[in-house]
Design an enzyme around this catalytic site. Structure first.
Site, short mmCIF file in Angstrom:
data_model
loop_
_atom_site.label_atom_id
_atom_site.label_comp_id
_atom_site.label_asym_id
_atom_site.label_seq_id
_atom_site.Cartn_x
_atom_site.Cartn_y
_atom_site.Cartn_z
N GLU A 2 -3.62 13.95 3.04
CA GLU A 2 -4.51 13.86 1.89
C GLU A 2 -5.85 14.54 2.22
OE1 GLU A 2 -4.70 9.65 1.33
OE2 GLU A 2 -2.89 9.59 0.10
N SER B 131 -5.71 11.55 -2.18
CA SER B 131 -5.71 10.10 -2.29
C SER B 131 -5.80 9.69 -3.76
CB SER B 131 -6.92 9.53 -1.54
OG SER B 131 -7.15 8.18 -1.89
N CYS C 64 0.79 -1.23 0.00
CA CYS C 64 0.00 0.00 0.00
C CYS C 64 0.82 1.28 0.00
CB CYS C 64 -0.93 0.02 1.21
SG CYS C 64 -2.25 -1.21 1.14
N ASP C 65 0.27 2.29 -0.63
CA ASP C 65 0.61 3.70 -0.53
C ASP C 65 2.09 3.97 -0.30
OD1 ASP C 65 -2.14 3.48 -0.62
OD2 ASP C 65 -2.50 5.21 0.64
N CYS D 74 -7.06 -1.90 -1.90
CA CYS D 74 -8.39 -1.52 -2.43
C CYS D 74 -8.34 -1.53 -3.95
CB CYS D 74 -8.79 -0.16 -1.90
SG CYS D 74 -8.91 -0.09 -0.10
#
Length: 563
Positions: free
Chosen positions: A445, A471, A123-124, A196
């Site tokens: 964000e 985001s 993630c991210d 996601c």
């Protein structure tokens, strides 16, 4: 040159007795210690959806390392999920974590004298964190993503997390019936582990890692729950041992050519704007000259060929079924440096030789793109002298040029409250400042405000301009990463309520539409606000962070602001 422990004889001879004793106490023997020693970086924990399943992948990675004649040493580092902290000040840690993770890997790999690294993340900022850490060690390294989650299903339709956020912050359910519906939605939107399943920052960075050449071909988009992901884990374990024996290091993989390839893929998939900072940070770490001008130049010619949410209605699972990253790069072959090397030992040309989209409803061709150019636009002007970023695939055609009054806020929460209270009207330009690397600190964000605008049906008619970031989920007219930021005296600090703001995306302009004399006078009268955080990692970050256009990572300078 061979692997580190062999060349330097770090685990042979009487002088290495202390090292062998420690590892023997951990259960390893002399045969184990005569082989390539591979660190397996595992970001698994029970609190992050994208990482909760990585222990299973780590087991397969280690099996592959043993099979290939290496010795695995699994160790953990932290991983968070920004969805948990939305609506709180703690979301500001989500950029800072990148530097913390990178430092933890740099320390662990060097102190423990590993010969190579396998990097597990999903993630991210976690993904660039592990990759930057590997770059700093200089050791042969390979990345394995946790993969996307399967999309949820609710009310007889496919759903993803961004839709839930838009309902939470936009609709603000009241009444028992609405609350029950929201509970049912949240029960079904995340059916299992993984990132996601839209083109958020998580999946963008998984794809970028493969496009950069740091992951095995075809591995990044395999869904988290597929057996194919376990097979890739084992293959990754086997491959790192060969990489160590062949001395295939990040310096041979992460080159200017591969970084430009990754930027091209980022633009073609209309990926998260956060990837801009991460790719610039990769380049900075490797001593390669890559900046916003490269993104702007390529964005004018690279077409968008992905219909993954938020650009279209497909998911990353659909993209995988359409051929994944090899297919994306196959469709872009005329725009790539196909001679770039990858961790597989193959060049891009060899990987994409017969690759192409198998479903043009999800992944189109460059001859029939979703957008002719410009997944991302780099804007400059009197409001953003050093640059700002917009994901223009979510901005309506009739808003590509816009002039509107500034509505000024000092936090995402304040702007969100104004939206939900009905105080924002069509044509407004919401300015959210003091949310940059230094000001937040940590560059939050602006998810609440943008989701509220979507939920209120105003996302197409209201711009959000911020020195913070967005985001990968973000829809609507959003421009972020304004630099210099407000906290260090960038022009966004002196915008006043009602000031006209001019946005011209085709001309790549972002201007505060007042006289230069007025801007200069306001800046001379401006003084910085007190720091929001005095101690801890956030305080360290605030004193050392680069600006967004430089990658927003901790720099080696002593300080970028007055103490």
């Amino acid at each position: 040159m061979g692997y580190r422990s062999k060349d330097q004889k770090l685990f042979s001879g009487d002088g290495a007795s202390h090292r062998r004793a420690i590892y023997k106490g951990c259960g390893y023997d002399d045969i184990d210690l005569s082989r390539p020693l591979i660190g397996v970086v595992n970001t698994c924990n029970d609190a992050a959806l994208g990482h909760v399943h990585l222990d299973k992948l780590a087991e397969q990675v280690k099996a592959g390392i043993w099979q290939a004649g290496g010795t695995p040493f699994e160790f953990g580092t932290i991983a968070t999920c920004g969805e948990i902290s939305i609506g709180t000040p703690h979301l500001r840690y989500e950029m800072v974590i990148r530097d913390v993770i990178a430092s933890s890997i740099e320390i662990m790999a060097n102190v423990e004298l590993f010969d190579g690294l396998v990097l597990l993340a999903s993630c991210d900022s976690i993904i660039p964190g592990v990759i930057i850490g590997a770059m700093r060690t200089g050791l042969p390294s390979i990345f394995l993503s946790g993969g996307p989650q399967l999309p949820g299903r609710f009310e007889n339709r496919q759903v993803v997390m961004s839709e839930l956020g838009q309902e939470v912050f936009g609709a603000r359910p009241d009444g028992k019936e609405k609350q029950q519906r929201l509970r049912a939605f949240e029960d079904r939107v995340c059916p299992g582990p993984g990132a996601c399943s839209l083109m958020g920052t998580a999946n963008t960075m998984q794809i970028i890692a493969e496009a950069l050449g740091m992951a095995l071909p075809g591995s990044s988009t395999v869904p988290a729950v597929y057996a194919e992901k376990l097979r890739f884990a084992k293959s990754t374990g086997r491959r790192i041992v060969e990489m160590v024996k062949n001395d295939l290091r990040p310096s041979a993989v992460v080159t200017r050519a591969s970084l430009l390839n990754a930027i091209t893929v980022e633009l073609a998939i209309a990926g998260s704007t956060n990837a801009v900072m991460h790719l610039i940070s990769f380049a900075r770490e490797m001593g390669i000259d890559i900046g916003l001008d490269d993104f702007d130049r390529l964005s004018r010619t690279v077409p968008v060929i992905s219909r993954v949410i938020p650009t279209g209605r497909a998911t990353v699972v659909d993209l995988h079924n359409a051929g994944g990253v090899p297919a994306v790069m196959g469709e872009l072959s005329s725009m790539l440096d196909v001679g770039a090397m990858t961790v597989s030992g193959e060049t891009v040309a060899e990987i994409i030789k017969d690759a192409g989209s198998t479903d043009t409803a999800v992944l189109t061709t460059i001859e029939d793109p979703v957008f002719a150019s410009g997944g991302i636009a780099v804007l400059r002007g009197s409001l953003a002298p050093s640059g700002a970023i917009g994901r223009i695939t979510t901005i309506p055609d009739n808003r590509m040029t816009h002039r509107g009054p500034a509505r000024v806020f000092h936090s995402d929460e304040d702007a969100y409250q104004a939206v939900t209270a009905g105080k924002i009207i069509a044509g407004d330009v919401i300015i959210i400042r003091y949310e940059g690397p230094v000001g937040a600190p940590g560059m939050r964000e602006m998810m609440m405000t943008t989701d509220a605008l979507v939920g209120a049906g105003k996302a197409d008619d209201v711009f959000v301009v911020t020195d913070g970031r967005f985001s990968g989920f973000t829809e609507g007219s959003a421009i972020g990463h304004v630099a210099p930021e407000a906290a260090i005296g960038g022009p966004i600090a002196i915008v006043e309520e009602g000031d006209p703001v001019m946005i011209d995306i085709p001309s790549r302009k972002l201007d505060l539409d007042i006289s230069e004399k007025e801007i200069t006078g306001r800046l001379e009268a401006w003084s910085p606000p007190p720091a929001k955080v005095k101690r801890g990692i956030l305080a360290v970050y605030a004193k050392t962070a680069l600006q967004a256009h430089e990658g927003a990572m901790i720099d080696d300078r002593l300080s970028n602001i007055e103490s």
